[in-house]
Scaffold this active site. Structure first.
Site, PDB file in Angstrom:
ATOM      1  N   GLY A   7       9.476   2.997 -11.454  1.00 53.92           N
ATOM      2  CA  GLY A   7       9.228   1.949 -10.270  1.00 53.92           C
ATOM      3  C   GLY A   7      10.274   2.131  -9.387  1.00 53.92           C
ATOM      4  CG  HIS A  49      -6.448  -4.304  -9.211  1.00 53.28           C
ATOM      5  ND1 HIS A  49      -5.244  -4.830  -8.507  1.00 53.28           N
ATOM      6  CD2 HIS A  49      -6.613  -4.503 -10.294  1.00 53.28           C
ATOM      7  CE1 HIS A  49      -4.045  -4.063  -9.580  1.00 53.28           C
ATOM      8  NE2 HIS A  49      -5.001  -4.560 -11.049  1.00 53.28           N
ATOM      9  CE  LYS A  63      -0.090   1.266 -12.847  1.00 54.80           C
ATOM     10  NZ  LYS A  63       0.283   0.168 -13.810  1.00 54.80           N
ATOM     11  CB  CYS A  64      -0.029  -1.132  -4.961  1.00 58.08           C
ATOM     12  SG  CYS A  64      -1.463   0.162  -4.166  1.00 58.08           S
ATOM     13  N   GLY A  65       1.961  -2.399  -6.934  1.00 60.11           N
ATOM     14  CA  GLY A  65       3.329  -2.820  -6.915  1.00 60.11           C
ATOM     15  C   GLY A  65       2.489  -4.232  -7.286  1.00 60.11           C
ATOM     16  CB  THR A  66       0.121  -5.573  -9.253  1.00 61.19           C
ATOM     17  OG1 THR A  66      -1.185  -4.879  -9.213  1.00 61.19           O
ATOM     18  CG2 THR A  66      -1.506  -7.239  -9.184  1.00 61.19           C
ATOM     19  CB  SER A  71       1.848   5.057 -10.016  1.00 58.57           C
ATOM     20  OG  SER A  71       1.461   3.619 -11.499  1.00 58.57           O
TER      21      SER A  71
HETATM   22  N1  LIG Z   1       9.614  -5.157 -10.508  1.00 60.07           N
HETATM   23  C1  LIG Z   1       9.615  -4.911  -9.933  1.00 60.07           C
HETATM   24  N2  LIG Z   1       9.832  -4.082  -9.406  1.00 60.07           N
HETATM   25  C2  LIG Z   1       9.402  -2.080  -8.926  1.00 60.07           C
HETATM   26  N3  LIG Z   1       8.463  -1.976  -9.208  1.00 60.07           N
HETATM   27  C3  LIG Z   1       8.013  -2.587 -10.319  1.00 60.07           C
HETATM   28  C4  LIG Z   1       8.183  -3.280 -11.122  1.00 60.07           C
HETATM   29  N4  LIG Z   1       7.213  -3.719 -11.842  1.00 60.07           N
HETATM   30  C5  LIG Z   1       6.658  -2.653 -11.991  1.00 60.07           C
HETATM   31  N5  LIG Z   1       6.884  -2.348 -11.089  1.00 60.07           N
HETATM   32  C6  LIG Z   1       5.834  -0.273 -10.656  1.00 60.07           C
HETATM   33  O1  LIG Z   1       4.574  -0.665 -10.527  1.00 60.07           O
HETATM   34  C7  LIG Z   1       4.467  -0.086 -10.437  1.00 60.07           C
HETATM   35  C8  LIG Z   1       2.577  -1.028 -11.586  1.00 60.07           C
HETATM   36  O2  LIG Z   1       1.823  -1.142 -10.035  1.00 60.07           O
HETATM   37  P1  LIG Z   1       0.995  -2.295 -11.064  1.00 60.07           P
HETATM   38  O3  LIG Z   1       2.143  -3.525 -10.931  1.00 60.07           O
HETATM   39  O4  LIG Z   1       0.947  -2.862  -9.497  1.00 60.07           O
HETATM   40  O5  LIG Z   1       0.168  -2.052 -11.742  1.00 60.07           O
HETATM   41  S1  LIG Z   1      -1.148  -2.789 -12.290  1.00 60.07           S
HETATM   42  O6  LIG Z   1      -2.073  -2.756 -10.727  1.00 60.07           O
HETATM   43  O7  LIG Z   1      -0.918  -4.262 -12.100  1.00 60.07           O
HETATM   44  O8  LIG Z   1      -1.764  -2.280 -13.640  1.00 60.07           O
HETATM   45  C9  LIG Z   1       5.126   1.260 -11.772  1.00 60.07           C
HETATM   46  O9  LIG Z   1       4.884   2.335 -10.852  1.00 60.07           O
HETATM   47  P2  LIG Z   1       5.349   3.719 -11.575  1.00 60.07           P
HETATM   48  O10 LIG Z   1       6.840   3.485 -12.147  1.00 60.07           O
HETATM   49  O11 LIG Z   1       5.481   4.313 -10.296  1.00 60.07           O
HETATM   50  O12 LIG Z   1       4.095   3.562 -12.135  1.00 60.07           O
HETATM   51  C10 LIG Z   1       6.079   0.080 -11.818  1.00 60.07           C
HETATM   52  O13 LIG Z   1       7.081   0.891 -12.376  1.00 60.07           O
END
Ligand SMILES: Nc1ncnc2c1ncn2[C@@H]1O[C@H](COP(=O)(O)OS(=O)(=O)O)[C@@H](OP(=O)(O)O)[C@H]1O
Length: 310
Positions: free
Chosen positions: A278, A122, A52-55, A152
């Site tokens: 996000g 991860h 949930k850190c931006g993967t 998140s």
């Molecule tokens: N393109 C883009 N730009 C910015 N932020 C984004 C993007 N895609 C996904 N998100 C936000 O990232 C959070 C999901 O984290 P991960 O992608 O690390 O999830 S995972 O570990 O793969 O399950 C989750 O954050 P939260 O909305 O705060 O829950 C997503 O909304």
């Protein structure tokens, strides 16, 4: 080591502790296989994060950057780029999940034509395979504000939790997170180990922060391309390729595509669960002042002396 109580733990009946980090049963096997069998090549790129850190975002950006010669950045009108019809998780395989399904084969995505194989994981630093640490493969780590990561994760795990035990309350999840009991947690140890590596080996590990990328995505897209050895040419900068990549991979753009609204991953997880909001600072809508104080205190304790601030 198995978690002590048979209760809801991040909507899982049990978590297992291995090398100091916690895993649900369905991921544990993949973690072991990945550590044992993944043979990194010098040209590989591993995208790494605590969940949930931006993967998802980092997968989209790195895939687009390294494949930009074979997959030109197309517009909403043309829709030729693979991101228009594939969730980023489909374009960049996740090592511990893929290995669990296809053990011991670690195949890069068939969409990628770059000489570099692109994978994500991860896994904490301690559990990476020997070759991932010793080879010249590049590691890109993304981290996020502790409070937003927690919120998140809480939403995501409750959404995923299909077992009969039901969801965790915010209070239950918070108590476990603070004790370090979370998926691929303790969160602080995960972040700190990669932070230290990035300081000791800056050519090997690039350390990114979600909030800084939200603030100035173009700057960080350029930084990422340089680190990956594929910097933008003057010509590309002139034709605004950086901005096009930023827009293509933005939350607003990806979350509104049909594939991410209605599609599913092979595991059955709905693509939309990766695009909740996000937002930076969403924790303000959930955490009590006492919870905020506790997380701030933990950040300070855990990161003391490291110069890392989250
Ligand atoms: N393109 C883009 N730009 C910015 N932020 C984004 C993007 N895609 C996904 N998100 C936000 O990232 C959070 C999901 O984290 P991960 O992608 O690390 O999830 S995972 O570990 O793969 O399950 C989750 O954050 P939260 O909305 O705060 O829950 C997503 O909304």
């Amino acid at each position: 080591m198995k978690s002590p109580k048979n209760a809801r733990i991040w909507a899982e009946p049990h978590l297992y502790n291995y090398q100091g980090f916690w895993y649900p049963a369905w991921q544990f096997q993949g973690v072991l296989e990945c550590q044992k069998y993944f043979q990194a090549q010098d040209t590989d790129i591993l995208l790494i994060s605590s969940p949930k850190c931006g993967t998802t975002w980092l997968k989209a950006l790195a895939f687009t950057i390294i494949n930009r010669n074979s997959h030109a950045i197309t517009s909403d009108h043309e829709q030729k780029h693979p991101l228009f019809y594939n969730n980023p998780h489909k374009l960049v395989p996740h090592l511990e999940l893929e290995s669990h399904i296809n053990n011991p084969i670690f195949e890069p995505s068939s969409f990628s034509s770059s000489p570099s194989r692109l994978f994500a994981t991860h896994l904490p630093y301690i559990s990476l395979s020997k070759s991932a640490k010793a080879s010249s493969c590049k590691l890109v780590y993304i981290c996020r504000d502790t409070k937003d990561t927690f919120i998140s994760l809480w939403h995501f795990m409750n959404e995923l939790g299909s077992n009969h035990l039901g969801p965790n309350s915010l209070e239950e999840a918070f108590e476990m997170f603070c004790r370090g009991v979370s998926i691929f947690g303790p969160f602080w140890d995960h972040v700190l180990d990669y932070w230290k590596e990035s300081k000791e080996r800056p050519n090997k590990v690039l350390f990114l922060k979600y909030e800084e990328m939200r603030e100035d995505p173009n700057f960080h897209v350029k930084r990422l391309a340089e680190f990956l050895g594929v910097p933008f040419s003057l010509e590309e900068e002139g034709s605004r390729v950086v901005e096009k990549i930023t827009n293509l991979c933005s939350f607003e753009h990806l979350s509104n595509l049909g594939v991410n609204k209605d599609g599913k991953l092979p595991s059955g997880v709905e693509n939309k669960t990766f695009f909740r909001g996000g937002e930076v600072g969403d924790w303000k809508n959930y955490l009590s002042p006492e919870m905020v104080e506790q997380l701030n205190r933990l950040n300070e304790e855990k990161f003391r002396g490291s110069r890392l601030e989250l």
